[in-house]
Design an enzyme around this catalytic site. Sequence first.
Site, PDB file in Angstrom:
ATOM      1  N   ASP A  90     142.972 -34.011  57.135  1.00 13.69           N
ATOM      2  CA  ASP A  90     141.910 -34.010  58.134  1.00 13.69           C
ATOM      3  C   ASP A  90     140.640 -33.481  57.474  1.00 13.69           C
ATOM      4  OD1 ASP A  90     140.512 -34.143  60.460  1.00 13.69           O
ATOM      5  OD2 ASP A  90     141.664 -32.620  61.526  1.00 13.69           O
ATOM      6  N   ASP A 270     150.017 -38.233  64.401  1.00 20.35           N
ATOM      7  CA  ASP A 270     150.333 -36.871  63.974  1.00 20.35           C
ATOM      8  C   ASP A 270     150.183 -35.952  65.169  1.00 20.35           C
ATOM      9  OD1 ASP A 270     147.909 -34.641  63.460  1.00 20.35           O
ATOM     10  OD2 ASP A 270     147.221 -36.677  63.811  1.00 20.35           O
TER      11      ASP A 270
END
Length: 375
Positions: A90, A270
């Site tokens: 991320d 996720d």
Amino acid sequence: MLRFDLLHTEGHARRGRLTLNHGVVETPIFMPVGTYGTVKGVMPASLEAMGAQIILGNTFHLWLRPGLDVLRQFGGLHRFENWQRPILTDSGGFQVWSLGAMRKISEEGVKFASPVNGDKLFLTPETSMQIQTVLNSDIVMQFDECTPYETSGHLTTEQEARASMELSLRWAARCKTEFARLENPNALFGIVQGGMFEPLRQASLDALVAMDFPGYAIGGVSVGEPKDEMLRIMAHTPHRLPAHKPRYLMGVGTPEDLVEGVTQGVDLFDCVMPTRNARNGHLFTRHGDLRLRNARYKTDERPIDESCTCTACNGFSRAYLHHLDRCGEMLGPMLTSIHNLHYFLNLMREVREALDAGRFEAFRAQFRADRARGV
């Protein structure tokens, strides 16, 4: 490097194969979250044995600890955490957003106080790309502003969401430029924003597609909005993205959310839910959710899920796991985390098998019926 082969479709649902620098990922897939370079309580070998093909790391937290000098010494995240399969990182945008009043957003980037030691820090699109290049993650996420569902105590207006979305687009262009300058050999994904406003989602999508990213993510969902609003955006956005590129729904969610996401054309998922819920005695099974802390399980000799083949269900009773939880023994959350992750990964394996066989809709109906039955 990124190659995506679309193998089969059923409605919007897709069966694919994603080839990255550290290996092949069969999609649809759930990606366990390893925020600090570890999926909490689970060894890398155990993750691989239960079917994990790609995991997450977090740019923001790894930048703060252990820091770039250490990660550079190890040549990136793979050797550092002993995981040789693909990794997605991320960008840090969501974590900066979650700091709330501790951060100040400008055109240039985000100023904030480190949650570790209070140091003043400045994170920009360029910095995020530089950090992720050191991490050597197979999939790099653009630095974006996560558009909140609520802003300063009120629902985010369309005007506020537009300003946030347009800032993320300008940052996306800067990320792409810096990524190219760094000659990063991995793949950079753009992130669709726009809040709960479908015209803004479409505008974001169109602009990102024009920038020609190797893959795309749907961000700004599961950020406090009601479930029906999240499902509306899930139904709107994924199938409008290019069919020949992978699609990633960020931070979602429950088993039902995953199956619904596949229905709408999502390839990658996720969420921290499997491990976070496991640490709090909330377990997922084929026949619904089990709250391990309930006194009814004190003498229950059955495994968590009699249809499950994970380590926790192979010889350990609900009563024993209830006991470990009550005593605060570390083996408890380790076993329950293994179970929940195994459940999520196995669910996606069953989804892939159903898509391969052309029976996804039948699988989806049976999945719903099984989950509604209850434990």
